[in-house]
Design a protein around this motif. Sequence first.
Motif, short mmCIF file in Angstrom:
data_model
loop_
_atom_site.label_atom_id
_atom_site.label_comp_id
_atom_site.label_asym_id
_atom_site.label_seq_id
_atom_site.Cartn_x
_atom_site.Cartn_y
_atom_site.Cartn_z
N GLU A 193 -2.03 15.94 -5.23
CA GLU A 193 -3.53 15.69 -4.98
C GLU A 193 -3.95 14.51 -4.42
O GLU A 193 -4.51 14.14 -3.37
CB GLU A 193 -4.48 16.10 -6.08
N GLN A 194 -3.30 13.57 -5.10
CA GLN A 194 -3.45 12.06 -4.74
C GLN A 194 -2.78 11.80 -3.34
O GLN A 194 -3.51 11.14 -2.49
CB GLN A 194 -2.60 10.93 -5.69
N MET A 195 -1.47 12.14 -2.88
CA MET A 195 -1.03 12.09 -1.65
C MET A 195 -1.96 12.87 -0.49
O MET A 195 -2.22 12.34 0.46
CB MET A 195 0.40 12.57 -1.83
N ARG A 196 -2.31 14.05 -1.00
CA ARG A 196 -3.19 14.78 -0.21
C ARG A 196 -4.66 13.94 0.27
O ARG A 196 -5.02 13.79 1.49
CB ARG A 196 -3.79 15.87 -0.77
N ASP A 197 -5.16 13.35 -0.99
CA ASP A 197 -6.52 12.71 -0.81
C ASP A 197 -6.26 11.38 0.44
O ASP A 197 -6.99 10.66 0.91
CB ASP A 197 -7.09 12.19 -1.86
N LEU A 198 -5.00 10.80 0.02
CA LEU A 198 -4.54 9.49 0.86
C LEU A 198 -4.25 9.91 2.40
O LEU A 198 -3.71 9.19 2.96
CB LEU A 198 -3.56 8.76 0.20
N ASN A 199 -4.17 11.25 2.72
CA ASN A 199 -3.68 11.74 3.80
C ASN A 199 -2.19 11.40 4.14
O ASN A 199 -1.83 11.30 5.47
CB ASN A 199 -4.63 11.23 5.03
N TYR A 200 -1.68 11.55 3.02
CA TYR A 200 -0.01 11.37 3.18
C TYR A 200 0.56 12.73 3.27
O TYR A 200 1.23 13.18 2.41
CB TYR A 200 0.54 10.37 2.19
N GLU A 201 0.38 13.51 4.28
CA GLU A 201 0.80 15.11 4.22
C GLU A 201 2.25 15.07 4.24
O GLU A 201 2.55 16.10 3.45
CB GLU A 201 0.18 15.37 5.68
N LYS A 202 2.95 14.36 4.87
CA LYS A 202 4.41 14.62 4.51
C LYS A 202 4.85 14.60 3.56
O LYS A 202 5.66 15.11 2.77
CB LYS A 202 5.10 13.83 5.64
N VAL A 203 4.23 13.49 2.53
CA VAL A 203 4.65 13.17 1.18
C VAL A 203 4.28 14.41 0.26
O VAL A 203 4.96 14.98 -0.50
CB VAL A 203 4.40 12.10 0.80
N ALA A 204 2.96 14.75 0.51
CA ALA A 204 2.44 16.00 -0.29
C ALA A 204 3.17 17.19 -0.09
O ALA A 204 3.58 17.84 -0.88
CB ALA A 204 0.78 16.04 0.26
N ASN A 205 3.52 17.47 1.29
CA ASN A 205 4.35 18.72 1.45
C ASN A 205 5.87 18.73 0.85
O ASN A 205 6.39 19.55 0.56
CB ASN A 205 4.70 19.01 3.15
N TYR A 206 6.34 17.53 0.83
CA TYR A 206 7.61 17.15 0.28
C TYR A 206 7.61 17.60 -1.31
O TYR A 206 8.45 18.10 -1.74
CB TYR A 206 8.02 15.89 0.24
N ASN B 19 8.84 1.88 5.58
CA ASN B 19 9.43 3.19 5.25
C ASN B 19 8.61 3.65 4.12
O ASN B 19 9.15 4.26 3.02
CB ASN B 19 10.87 2.94 4.92
N ARG B 20 7.30 3.64 4.10
CA ARG B 20 6.35 4.17 3.08
C ARG B 20 6.77 5.55 2.73
O ARG B 20 7.07 5.84 1.33
CB ARG B 20 4.73 3.91 3.44
N ASP B 21 6.93 6.63 3.60
CA ASP B 21 6.97 7.92 3.15
C ASP B 21 8.27 8.12 2.57
O ASP B 21 8.38 8.72 1.33
CB ASP B 21 6.58 8.88 4.58
N ALA B 22 9.44 7.50 3.11
CA ALA B 22 10.88 7.54 2.54
C ALA B 22 10.88 6.91 1.07
O ALA B 22 11.47 7.52 0.25
CB ALA B 22 11.61 6.96 3.30
N ASN B 23 10.22 5.75 1.01
CA ASN B 23 10.02 5.24 -0.47
C ASN B 23 9.32 6.01 -1.30
O ASN B 23 9.73 6.08 -2.58
CB ASN B 23 9.43 3.96 -0.37
N PHE C 295 4.05 4.63 -6.91
CA PHE C 295 3.02 3.83 -6.12
C PHE C 295 3.35 2.29 -6.04
O PHE C 295 3.50 1.66 -5.02
CB PHE C 295 1.60 4.11 -6.37
N GLY C 296 3.80 1.81 -7.42
CA GLY C 296 3.92 0.55 -7.85
C GLY C 296 5.03 -0.01 -7.20
O GLY C 296 5.44 -1.24 -7.04
N THR C 297 6.18 0.83 -7.34
CA THR C 297 7.59 0.44 -6.82
C THR C 297 7.89 0.67 -5.28
O THR C 297 8.96 0.51 -4.91
CB THR C 297 8.54 0.91 -7.89
N ALA C 298 7.12 1.28 -4.48
CA ALA C 298 7.31 1.60 -3.20
C ALA C 298 6.87 0.38 -2.21
O ALA C 298 5.87 0.29 -1.91
CB ALA C 298 6.49 2.76 -2.92
N VAL C 299 7.81 -0.61 -2.21
CA VAL C 299 7.59 -1.98 -1.78
C VAL C 299 7.68 -1.95 -0.18
O VAL C 299 7.40 -2.99 0.47
CB VAL C 299 8.49 -3.02 -2.31
#
Length: 428
Positions: free
Chosen positions: A247-260, A214-218, A206-210
């Motif tokens: 679980e953190q990605m799921r709770d943040l509703n970043y579904e594509k990242v969670a499924n990745y 392109n959040r998901d790609a980062n 999370f800290g280096t995804a600047v």
Amino acid sequence: MAQHTIKGVFSPPEEFRVAVLYKVTPTISEYITHAQVDEKGRFEISLDSTVTKGMYRIVYAIPEEDYNFDIIYNKKEDISLTFNSETGLKILSSSENKLMASYNNSMSMITHSINNFYREKSKDTTALVSIFKTQREAQKGFEDLAKNTIALHFIKANRPYIPEHYEEAETYSKNLRIHYFDHVNFTSKTLQSSNFLNERMVNYVFGTAVDSINRDANYKKNINVFCKAMKNAPLEIKRTLLVDLWEQMRDLNYEKVANYISDTYLIDIAKSLNDKELLEGLTLYKNTSIGRVAPDFSFEMKKGNSKVNTKLSELAEAKTYIVVFWSSTCGHCLDEIPQLRDFIKTKTKEEIRVIAVGLEDEPYNWKSMTYDYPNFIHVYGAGHWDNEIGNNYGVTATPSYFILDAEKRIIAKPEDIDALIGYFKLQK
């Protein structure tokens, strides 16, 4: 006979009732003992000779995974501390824990100085080189002080990237990311028996995804770097860390990242460990993610003066469908379902149809309430929380909403009636 003690004071005292002590290992947390917190916030835990040295965790509220802090017990000294719910932990006595706290504080101050230098765009390059020298000397000094201690594992693992010469901000930031895991030993049982690896993972991902565009790609890129860094870790450790990140990605509703995370790493790990429960959970989440065809189910509905058996997939009545899971005994449902009815009255059946699945223990109360919602397609979900339809949608709370397009693909999962109405307003 007691050998050592852990004493502490919680503040504000009225927020705390008990302090529970666990011995932390790479795979489990073993309950040791607990102590009541008195009216002044004080507690005292006695440790007998059978308590071994290592990493320990004090839990002070529920849920345990959120309300705790770790301490080192070296079997040589008593531990005294204070803990404030806002300012955190302070070690009063215990040389090893104080050493760890002093190290964290010192390195944090140096990092703050480096950040200030770059933020202020100073041209005094010698000043930055001097800060780097101080950082290098501090790191070595603490490693020397920590020899033959448990704390050394953390101090060495936390060793930062330190340039020998001046570097521009962009170069320094890039090198920090490249060398972030250089000194982290993922096979260390001491590190595994603490929050260190988890915190390291979260800070990096999370800290280096600047790049917010392109959040998901980062995130995916950072996850790949992290997984490469921990390639030698035992499967159980990989599972623990990646499940937490998933679980953190799921709770943040970043579904594509969670499924990745699931598709690229976790499913294979679950299969290798024969972890059927994890595998089922990952699959269920993926099957109810946005863009997926909604799980199909059968039900009975009115057609003219008769009733026919049909399936969700066979409906061809509207452009959009709302599948809502509710219960006649749910207070939130009794507040929101009438609002859903009133909202639907402003739409035609060709625009939106509602399929209301009542998760119930018995049908009588539910049946009588369905007459209040004549425009809904009603489905009886016997068994309440143990209902196949609800289980296939991963429903753990009511009401739960799923918005589907004409092809029954999930296009939104609003968290409440306000979000649902807001979604349709945005579509205008």
